[in-house]
Design a protein around this motif. Structure first.
Motif: not given
Length: 210
Positions: A73-76, A78, A82
């Protein structure tokens, strides 16, 4: 070993006993060495380490499918992290071993409905699986992904793009080692016409006791 660069009255650089000297922002600084903290040997810490190791091993085995089933959902964060965060609570330390709630583990997190009536059979080293689709308007392009996990040997195999969801069945060779074990099967599909989590289904689970 400390070094004197400006004579006896100047600051030293490097380690001398329990202190260290260095220069930062044009200033000479002397400070004590950080204390070495021994790793905790408590039973609670050991249990936590074993839980973490077991969950990491499972997610590493399943990673070829996790990166398909969990859309970042974001670059921070993976796909691996998750999936790990979601499944870690299902690894519990009980006495002297880690118990895994395999039926609660998720290898895909999407908005599409999972496949239903998921069943599996083994004939020698050939695994046969069957499922049904909840929709009647198949486009014929949804690709099925499968994880076969061997509980006894704590290992697994990933099968990507195994079949079309509209095939309702598939067969794979899993080898004699797995065919004589307790297997946990995880199934989901990917719709190439969707985007993000709208292209991924939930996970279907089946237990096969050979």
């Amino acid at each position: 070993m400390g070094k004197l660069k400006n004579g006896l009255l100047g600051c030293f650089y490097g380690k001398i006993g329990p202190v260290v000297g260095y220069r930062r922002f044009n200033q000479n600084i002397v400070r004590s060495l950080p204390c070495a903290v021994a790793p905790s040997k408590s039973a609670k810490r050991k249990a936590q380490q074993r839980r973490f190791a077991k969950a990491s091993m499972f997610c590493s085995v399943a990673y070829p499918l996790l990166k398909k089933g969990f859309i970042p959902k974001d670059l921070c964060v993976s796909s691996f992290h998750r999936a790990f965060s979601l499944n870690y609570p299902f690894f519990k330390y009980d006495g002297d071993r880690v118990e895994v709630a395999y039926s609660k583990i998720t290898i895909s997190k999407g908005e599409l409905k999972p496949l239903v009536h998921f069943k599996a059979f083994v004939d020698r080293d050939v695994l046969s699986i069957r499922w049904r689709f909840y929709r009647c308007d198949l486009c014929g392009e949804q690709r099925v992904q499968l994880l076969v996990f061997d509980e006894k040997h704590f290992c697994g195999r990933c099968f990507t793009d195994l079949a079309l969801a509209s095939d309702f069945e598939a067969k794979v060779k899993i080898g004699t080692k797995m065919s004589c074990s307790r297997l946990h099967l995880y199934l989901f599909y990917i719709d190439p016409n969707g985007k993000g989590e709208q292209a991924v289904s939930g996970t279907s689970y089946a237990l096969l006791e050979c």
